[in-house]
Scaffold this motif. Structure first.
Motif, PDB file in Angstrom:
ATOM      1  N   MET A   1       0.828  -1.212   0.000  1.00 19.67           N
ATOM      2  CA  MET A   1       0.000   0.000   0.000  1.00 19.67           C
ATOM      3  C   MET A   1       0.862   1.262   0.000  1.00 19.67           C
ATOM      4  SD  MET A   1      -2.954   1.023  -0.385  1.00 19.67           S
ATOM      5  CE  MET A   1      -3.685  -0.609  -0.323  1.00 19.67           C
ATOM      6  N   HIS A   2       2.008   1.178   0.668  1.00 27.28           N
ATOM      7  CA  HIS A   2       2.948   2.290   0.656  1.00 27.28           C
ATOM      8  C   HIS A   2       3.360   2.617  -0.783  1.00 27.28           C
ATOM      9  CE1 HIS A   2       7.048   4.045   0.911  1.00 27.28           C
ATOM     10  NE2 HIS A   2       6.563   4.644   1.991  1.00 27.28           N
ATOM     11  N   ASN A   3       3.568   1.581  -1.580  1.00 31.42           N
ATOM     12  CA  ASN A   3       3.949   1.794  -2.973  1.00 31.42           C
ATOM     13  C   ASN A   3       2.834   2.451  -3.781  1.00 31.42           C
ATOM     14  OD1 ASN A   3       6.473   0.666  -2.576  1.00 31.42           O
ATOM     15  ND2 ASN A   3       5.802  -1.406  -3.124  1.00 31.42           N
ATOM     16  N   LEU A   4       1.585   2.117  -3.472  1.00 29.55           N
ATOM     17  CA  LEU A   4       0.459   2.731  -4.175  1.00 29.55           C
ATOM     18  C   LEU A   4       0.387   4.225  -3.876  1.00 29.55           C
ATOM     19  CD1 LEU A   4      -1.999   2.483  -5.986  1.00 29.55           C
ATOM     20  CD2 LEU A   4      -3.332   1.747  -3.996  1.00 29.55           C
ATOM     21  N   ILE A   5       0.631   4.600  -2.622  1.00 31.18           N
ATOM     22  CA  ILE A   5       0.631   6.022  -2.270  1.00 31.18           C
ATOM     23  C   ILE A   5       1.758   6.729  -3.010  1.00 31.18           C
ATOM     24  CG2 ILE A   5       0.890   7.692  -0.393  1.00 31.18           C
ATOM     25  CD1 ILE A   5      -0.253   5.588   1.501  1.00 31.18           C
ATOM     26  N   LYS A   6       2.942   6.106  -3.022  1.00 31.37           N
ATOM     27  CA  LYS A   6       4.071   6.728  -3.719  1.00 31.37           C
ATOM     28  C   LYS A   6       3.800   6.837  -5.221  1.00 31.37           C
ATOM     29  CE  LYS A   6       8.135   6.750  -2.188  1.00 31.37           C
ATOM     30  NZ  LYS A   6       9.540   6.539  -1.829  1.00 31.37           N
ATOM     31  N   ALA A   7       3.074   5.841  -5.743  1.00 34.52           N
ATOM     32  CA  ALA A   7       2.750   5.878  -7.170  1.00 34.52           C
ATOM     33  C   ALA A   7       1.873   7.078  -7.494  1.00 34.52           C
ATOM     34  CB  ALA A   7       2.050   4.585  -7.584  1.00 34.52           C
ATOM     35  N   VAL A   8       0.936   7.400  -6.611  1.00 32.62           N
ATOM     36  CA  VAL A   8       0.077   8.581  -6.820  1.00 32.62           C
ATOM     37  C   VAL A   8       0.914   9.848  -6.727  1.00 32.62           C
ATOM     38  CG1 VAL A   8      -1.901   9.877  -5.968  1.00 32.62           C
ATOM     39  CG2 VAL A   8      -1.938   7.391  -5.898  1.00 32.62           C
ATOM     40  N   VAL A   9       1.763   9.877  -5.701  1.00 27.96           N
ATOM     41  CA  VAL A   9       2.604  11.061  -5.485  1.00 27.96           C
ATOM     42  C   VAL A   9       3.519  11.314  -6.686  1.00 27.96           C
ATOM     43  CG1 VAL A   9       4.520  11.959  -4.095  1.00 27.96           C
ATOM     44  CG2 VAL A   9       2.528  10.901  -2.974  1.00 27.96           C
ATOM     45  N   ASN A  10       3.993  10.244  -7.311  1.00 30.47           N
ATOM     46  CA  ASN A  10       4.932  10.384  -8.426  1.00 30.47           C
ATOM     47  C   ASN A  10       4.256  10.419  -9.791  1.00 30.47           C
ATOM     48  OD1 ASN A  10       7.137  10.338  -6.650  1.00 30.47           O
ATOM     49  ND2 ASN A  10       7.206   8.095  -6.664  1.00 30.47           N
ATOM     50  N   SER A  11       2.929  10.349  -9.801  1.00 34.36           N
ATOM     51  CA  SER A  11       2.204  10.327 -11.078  1.00 34.36           C
ATOM     52  C   SER A  11       1.788  11.735 -11.489  1.00 34.36           C
ATOM     53  CB  SER A  11       0.972   9.431 -10.958  1.00 34.36           C
ATOM     54  OG  SER A  11      -0.018  10.085 -10.187  1.00 34.36           O
TER      55      SER A  11
ATOM     56  N   VAL B   1      -7.701   8.219 -11.513  1.00 32.52           N
ATOM     57  CA  VAL B   1      -7.758   6.769 -11.313  1.00 32.52           C
ATOM     58  C   VAL B   1      -6.951   6.336 -10.095  1.00 32.52           C
ATOM     59  CG1 VAL B   1      -7.137   4.536 -12.294  1.00 32.52           C
ATOM     60  CG2 VAL B   1      -8.193   6.289 -13.734  1.00 32.52           C
ATOM     61  N   GLN B   2      -5.701   6.804  -9.980  1.00 32.04           N
ATOM     62  CA  GLN B   2      -4.838   6.381  -8.884  1.00 32.04           C
ATOM     63  C   GLN B   2      -5.343   6.913  -7.543  1.00 32.04           C
ATOM     64  OE1 GLN B   2      -2.337   4.231  -9.169  1.00 32.04           O
ATOM     65  NE2 GLN B   2      -2.730   4.071 -11.363  1.00 32.04           N
ATOM     66  N   ILE B   3      -5.799   8.158  -7.525  1.00 33.20           N
ATOM     67  CA  ILE B   3      -6.317   8.727  -6.275  1.00 33.20           C
ATOM     68  C   ILE B   3      -7.531   7.939  -5.802  1.00 33.20           C
ATOM     69  CG2 ILE B   3      -7.354  10.767  -5.196  1.00 33.20           C
ATOM     70  CD1 ILE B   3      -5.692  12.494  -7.032  1.00 33.20           C
ATOM     71  N   GLU B   4      -8.399   7.576  -6.732  1.00 29.43           N
ATOM     72  CA  GLU B   4      -9.615   6.847  -6.358  1.00 29.43           C
ATOM     73  C   GLU B   4      -9.279   5.477  -5.766  1.00 29.43           C
ATOM     74  OE1 GLU B   4     -12.156   6.757  -9.733  1.00 29.43           O
ATOM     75  OE2 GLU B   4     -12.579   8.902  -9.658  1.00 29.43           O
ATOM     76  N   LYS B   5      -8.214   4.851  -6.238  1.00 35.01           N
ATOM     77  CA  LYS B   5      -7.799   3.576  -5.658  1.00 35.01           C
ATOM     78  C   LYS B   5      -7.422   3.737  -4.191  1.00 35.01           C
ATOM     79  CE  LYS B   5      -6.012   1.287  -9.830  1.00 35.01           C
ATOM     80  NZ  LYS B   5      -4.785   0.765 -10.495  1.00 35.01           N
ATOM     81  N   ILE B   6      -6.720   4.813  -3.909  1.00 34.61           N
ATOM     82  CA  ILE B   6      -6.336   5.075  -2.521  1.00 34.61           C
ATOM     83  C   ILE B   6      -7.566   5.389  -1.673  1.00 34.61           C
ATOM     84  CG2 ILE B   6      -5.126   6.698  -1.001  1.00 34.61           C
ATOM     85  CD1 ILE B   6      -3.269   4.780  -2.275  1.00 34.61           C
ATOM     86  N   LEU B   7      -8.462   6.215  -2.206  1.00 37.09           N
ATOM     87  CA  LEU B   7      -9.636   6.622  -1.432  1.00 37.09           C
ATOM     88  C   LEU B   7     -10.530   5.437  -1.074  1.00 37.09           C
ATOM     89  CD1 LEU B   7     -10.700   9.967  -3.150  1.00 37.09           C
ATOM     90  CD2 LEU B   7      -9.414   9.637  -1.038  1.00 37.09           C
TER      91      LEU B   7
ATOM     92  N   ALA C   1       4.572  18.540   1.339  1.00 33.60           N
ATOM     93  CA  ALA C   1       5.424  18.394   0.166  1.00 33.60           C
ATOM     94  C   ALA C   1       5.249  17.035  -0.510  1.00 33.60           C
ATOM     95  CB  ALA C   1       6.897  18.585   0.570  1.00 33.60           C
ATOM     96  N   LEU C   2       4.247  16.267  -0.069  1.00 38.80           N
ATOM     97  CA  LEU C   2       3.914  14.953  -0.615  1.00 38.80           C
ATOM     98  C   LEU C   2       5.024  13.928  -0.398  1.00 38.80           C
ATOM     99  CD1 LEU C   2       1.995  15.696  -3.931  1.00 38.80           C
ATOM    100  CD2 LEU C   2       1.135  15.541  -1.594  1.00 38.80           C
ATOM    101  N   GLU C   3       5.695  14.038   0.749  1.00 40.91           N
ATOM    102  CA  GLU C   3       6.628  12.999   1.173  1.00 40.91           C
ATOM    103  C   GLU C   3       5.851  12.023   2.058  1.00 40.91           C
ATOM    104  OE1 GLU C   3      10.655  15.733   1.445  1.00 40.91           O
ATOM    105  OE2 GLU C   3       9.274  15.623   3.150  1.00 40.91           O
ATOM    106  N   VAL C   4       6.093  10.714   1.854  1.00 43.35           N
ATOM    107  CA  VAL C   4       5.300   9.721   2.561  1.00 43.35           C
ATOM    108  C   VAL C   4       6.185   8.797   3.383  1.00 43.35           C
ATOM    109  CG1 VAL C   4       5.294   8.185   0.548  1.00 43.35           C
ATOM    110  CG2 VAL C   4       3.545   7.924   2.311  1.00 43.35           C
ATOM    111  N   GLU C   5       5.719   8.486   4.607  1.00 46.37           N
ATOM    112  CA  GLU C   5       6.435   7.539   5.458  1.00 46.37           C
ATOM    113  C   GLU C   5       5.432   6.762   6.302  1.00 46.37           C
ATOM    114  OE1 GLU C   5       8.940   9.462   8.286  1.00 46.37           O
ATOM    115  OE2 GLU C   5       7.293  10.523   9.269  1.00 46.37           O
TER     116      GLU C   5
END
Length: 809
Positions: free
Chosen positions: A1-11, A62-68, A100-104
């Motif tokens: 799931m961490h990767n999915l969030i990063k994917a949105v941030v980097n998309s 699309v990516q944001i909706e997956k997270i939501l 700044a859209l950094e995720v941890e």
């Protein structure tokens, strides 16, 4: 799931995500839950489309909706967003997303501290906060791997036990031998006697015994060959005929030779080890007459009484099948409740009351005591916590007296009954089963976060602590539905809500319950078919009752029992029956009816709902709903279209009321904001009423939408009203449609929700978990000592404080 969030941030969606988060901050709200997040995002997207920042098709979301879809919470801090994600049922992950859209990833402890800060209960880095963590104590136990199997714990446990038999046969066969040899009834040995000294001898003797019974006629009664079998080492308990004894011995023989989980379950389910049961339902007003529907009782009283009767019948059947009639064994079922000296004309001041229609089922009432004196009056379930320890001590003595021994199984009901079940089971060293019915933590939003504000009224600090103690102490837990344990993909289950939570300034629950433990089992209750049966069974109905209740429902002019006259009593009735409290939402049903001209034109609304007048109620929530009911009737000018019955019906009358509604081809509506299970739904369906019920909670598993009933969202007033009106119109056009739904509703109940199914499963579980309790007793001791520490360090001091406060009033 961490990767999915990063994917949105980097998309290429990160600009939109940044803007969405910015808009969240502008709402002057720092705590967002799933539904609110989704609704706000939809509004946000519409605004973006209107401003031309988002294509009409919304492809760039699309990516944001997956997270939501998996976000449960967003908590806004000054420079970041703390996100709670539920990627799968029964699993949570926690992340911090900066501006700044950094995720941890962050820990459970961190998210609990963030929640504390949200309610201004911040703990400094060196501050002290008590942490509760049950995770290490489940290391001894097998754990289910797939969330889809949660609620089928006994199946997993059987596989685990049979695999242990296969992997280490000497140790486990030794345990099985000890388990079989310890069974007796009032000093009379059962199953195997001293002629069989060890597991090796048991294996040899079984084959001789099988050959012996195989040579006899299968229908030969056990007493005719009891003594020859006894000489081989086998005592009563294997069966009532030669064929039954042979089946039982062959199961044991097969288990010893080739362990298999199905054979293990079949064998353990036959072992006669349950003769004395205690069902705990202690918070008062428990009786057979004059108490149903009073505060704190209602559905629980119906459930426990019906369960007790069915358990006795099943035990009698099991005793006969086991061949124990030769010992004249009579099972005993005790319903342990509270004795109330000032009983308001009910029988709640009687120590011992026999349950109607049974041979040996009794209600045993024990008073609440404080400072050596009994309390005379009923006490709300939210106020009873200081009395439970003393009640358990007194109840133990009373049970020994009535049962002439200790019980074999203790079943708790609701939080208070489950805590008492723990105290008794711990002292008596017997198997403990929990039934929650409903966990208050799920009913009151943010009740743990704001517990201090609610403490004077609800005392949630005691209730939630008691829940943690009892649910972890229980050998097994029975729930009515799967989602009661772990919810659905878009909602958290009742037990799941105890996994991680904070009680600010009191404690943090780092891990409150192991949801993958095999202790959880779904065993839905049944319907008492003596009272609730199809409206079309005219031969079982009494014409006098039918006419009396028809008049009560539609025409009787008696202001002491009924509010409202009907202009046209012949219209199709929309019917509901429940307590008048916020969760049951009968006032919401009135609003649904009031806002639908079509429903008002075609139907009358008939409600059976507690009290009619404020002065008759001492319950603040009920009084509020009474006021709201009158206000809605006046606001929408519903006079002539609604009947509100403030009556307490007997079970017999309740069943006939459903059938009278069925005579008029009526519809049952259950509009609760949340329903843990829904016995009234089963009662209505078995009576033959097409049923509309809330989609929030247990009804989601009872009703297959559109097939044998309908699921509604009672918070969507217009949508629900339109769906009801459409069905009524379709029934007017095609009378066979009502009959089709009626038949489907009845078939659903008879196939799945009978007390026979329930009690057979419950007793089977009791025997299997009794065996597991026997073989794992020492491994549980560390957990039980930890639980006792919580009881004496957390629960008891707060209970004493509450008692002191009550005495100072």
């Amino acid at each position: 799931m961490h990767n999915l969030i990063k994917a949105v941030v980097n998309s290429n969606e990160n600009t939109l995500l940044r803007e969405f988060l910015h808009q969240l901050r502008q709402q002057k709200r720092t705590y967002w839950l799933r539904n609110d997040i989704i609704v706000f995002f939809e509004q946000f997207c519409q605004e973006q489309k209107q401003e031309g920042k988002l294509s009409p098709t919304g492809q760039s979301t699309v990516q944001i909706e997956k997270i939501l879809q998996v976000i449960q919470e967003i908590i806004l801090e000054s420079e970041s967003y703390c996100i709670v994600i539920r990627p799968k049922i029964a699993q949570e992950e926690f992340y911090r997303l900066t501006n700044a859209l950094e995720v941890e990833a962050i820990s459970v402890q961190e998210i609990l501290a963030i929640r504390d800060r949200y309610v201004n209960r911040h703990h400094p880095a060196d501050g002290k906060i008590f942490e509760i963590d049950f995770r290490p104590f489940y290391d001894y136990s097998p754990l289910i791997r797939d969330s889809k199997n949660i609620g089928n714990g006994v199946q997993y446990l059987n596989r685990f036990l049979s695999s242990k038999l296969f992997q280490d046969p000497q140790q486990w066969l030794s345990e099985l031998y000890k388990f079989l040899s310890l069974h007796n009834y009032n000093g009379t040995q059962l199953l195997i006697n001293e002629r069989i000294q060890n597991q090796a001898q048991l294996s040899n003797q079984i084959k001789e015994a099988i050959a012996f019974v195989e040579s006899r006629p299968g229908t030969e009664p056990y007493p005719e060959f009891r003594f020859p079998l006894q000489s081989l080492g086998f005592e009563p308990g294997w069966g009532n005929t030669a064929a039954r004894v042979q089946e039982s011995l062959e199961l044991l023989d097969a288990l010893l030779d080739s362990p298999d989980h199905q054979i293990l379950e079949a064998l353990l389910s036959r072992i006669p080890m349950i003769f004395r049961l205690v069902l705990v339902s202690c918070h008062g007003w428990f009786g057979q007459e004059g108490v149903l529907g009073r505060p704190d009782t209602g559905g629980q009283v119906v459930y426990v009484l019906d369960q007790a009767k069915s358990l006795e019948q099943q035990l009698l059947e099991d005793i006969t099948l086991a061949g124990l009639d030769v010992l004249k064994i009579a099972p005993q079922v005790i319903i342990l409740s509270r004795l109330i000296p000032q009983s308001d004309g009910t029988r709640c001041d009687e120590r011992l009351e026999k349950v109607y229609g049974t041979e040996n089922v009794f209600i045993l009432r024990v008073p609440f005591r404080s400072n050596g004196h009994s309390t005379d009056y009923w006490i709300s379930r939210f106020e009873i916590w200081p009395y439970l320890e003393t009640f358990a001590i007194d109840a133990e003595k009373e049970l020994w007296s009535v049962l002439n021994g200790r019980p074999d199984l203790i079943v708790g009901n609701y939080t208070d009954g489950n805590l008492i079940a723990f105290l008794l089971a711990r002292k008596l060293k017997v198997t403990q089963c929990n039934v929650a019915h409903a966990l208050e933590k799920s009913k009151y939003l943010f009740s743990n976060l704001y517990w201090q504000d609610l403490e004077s009224q609800y005392h949630f600090s005691l209730q939630f602590t008691a829940d943690l103690i009892a649910m972890n102490a229980a050998n097994f837990i029975v729930s009515s539905t799967y989602q009661e344990i772990t919810g659905m993909p878009d909602s958290v289950g009742q037990y799941e809500s105890y996994k991680h939570f904070t009680m600010p300034d009191l404690y943090h629950v780092v891990d409150g319950i192991e949801l993958f433990s095999p202790k959880f089992n779904v065993v839905p209750p049944g319907v008492n078919e003596s009272y609730f049966f199809p409206y079309s069974n005219y031969q079982d109905r009494t014409m006098g009752d039918r006419q009396r209740l028809e008049e009560l429902l539609f025409t009787l002019d008696d202001p002491s029992q009924v509010y409202g006259r009907l202009d046209n009593p012949e219209k199709r009735p929309l019917f509901s029956m429940a307590r008048l409290d916020r969760i049951k939402n009968l006032t919401g049903l009135v609003e649904i009816f009031a806002q639908s001209d079509s429903l008002q034109a075609q139907c009358n609304l008939i409600l059976v709902a507690g009290k009619l007048r404020l002065e008759e109620s001492e319950d603040p929530e009920e009084r509020s709903e009474i006021e709201k009911m009158y206000a809605l009737i006046d606001q929408y000018q519903l006079q002539g279209k609604i009947r509100w019955l403030g009556v307490r019906l007997s079970k017999g009358d309740t069943g006939e009321v459903y059938r009278v509604i069925g005579d008029r081809r009526g519809i049952f509506v259950q509009p609760a904001l949340f329903e843990a299970f829904g016995l009234t739904i089963l009662e209505a369906m078995i009576s033959g009423l097409p049923t509309f019920a809330t989609r929030f909670g247990g009804p989601l598993e009872i009703i297959q939408d559109g097939e044998n009933g309908f699921l509604i969202n009672p918070t969507q007033t217009k949508e629900t009203g339109d769906r009801l009106a459409k069905f009524v119109q379709q029934c007017d056009q095609d009378p066979d449609l009502w009959s089709k739904l009626s038949q489907a509703a009845m078939a659903r109940v008879y196939s799945t929700y009978t007390w026979k199914i329930h009690t057979t499963k419950l007793l089977s579980l009791s025997r299997i978990y009794g065996f597991w309790n026997f073989v794992s007793q020492e491994e549980r001791e560390d957990m039980l000592r930890y639980i006792e520490a919580l009881f004496y360090l957390l629960y008891k001091p707060r209970a004493n404080q509450l008692l002191a406060a009550q005495h100072s009033l």
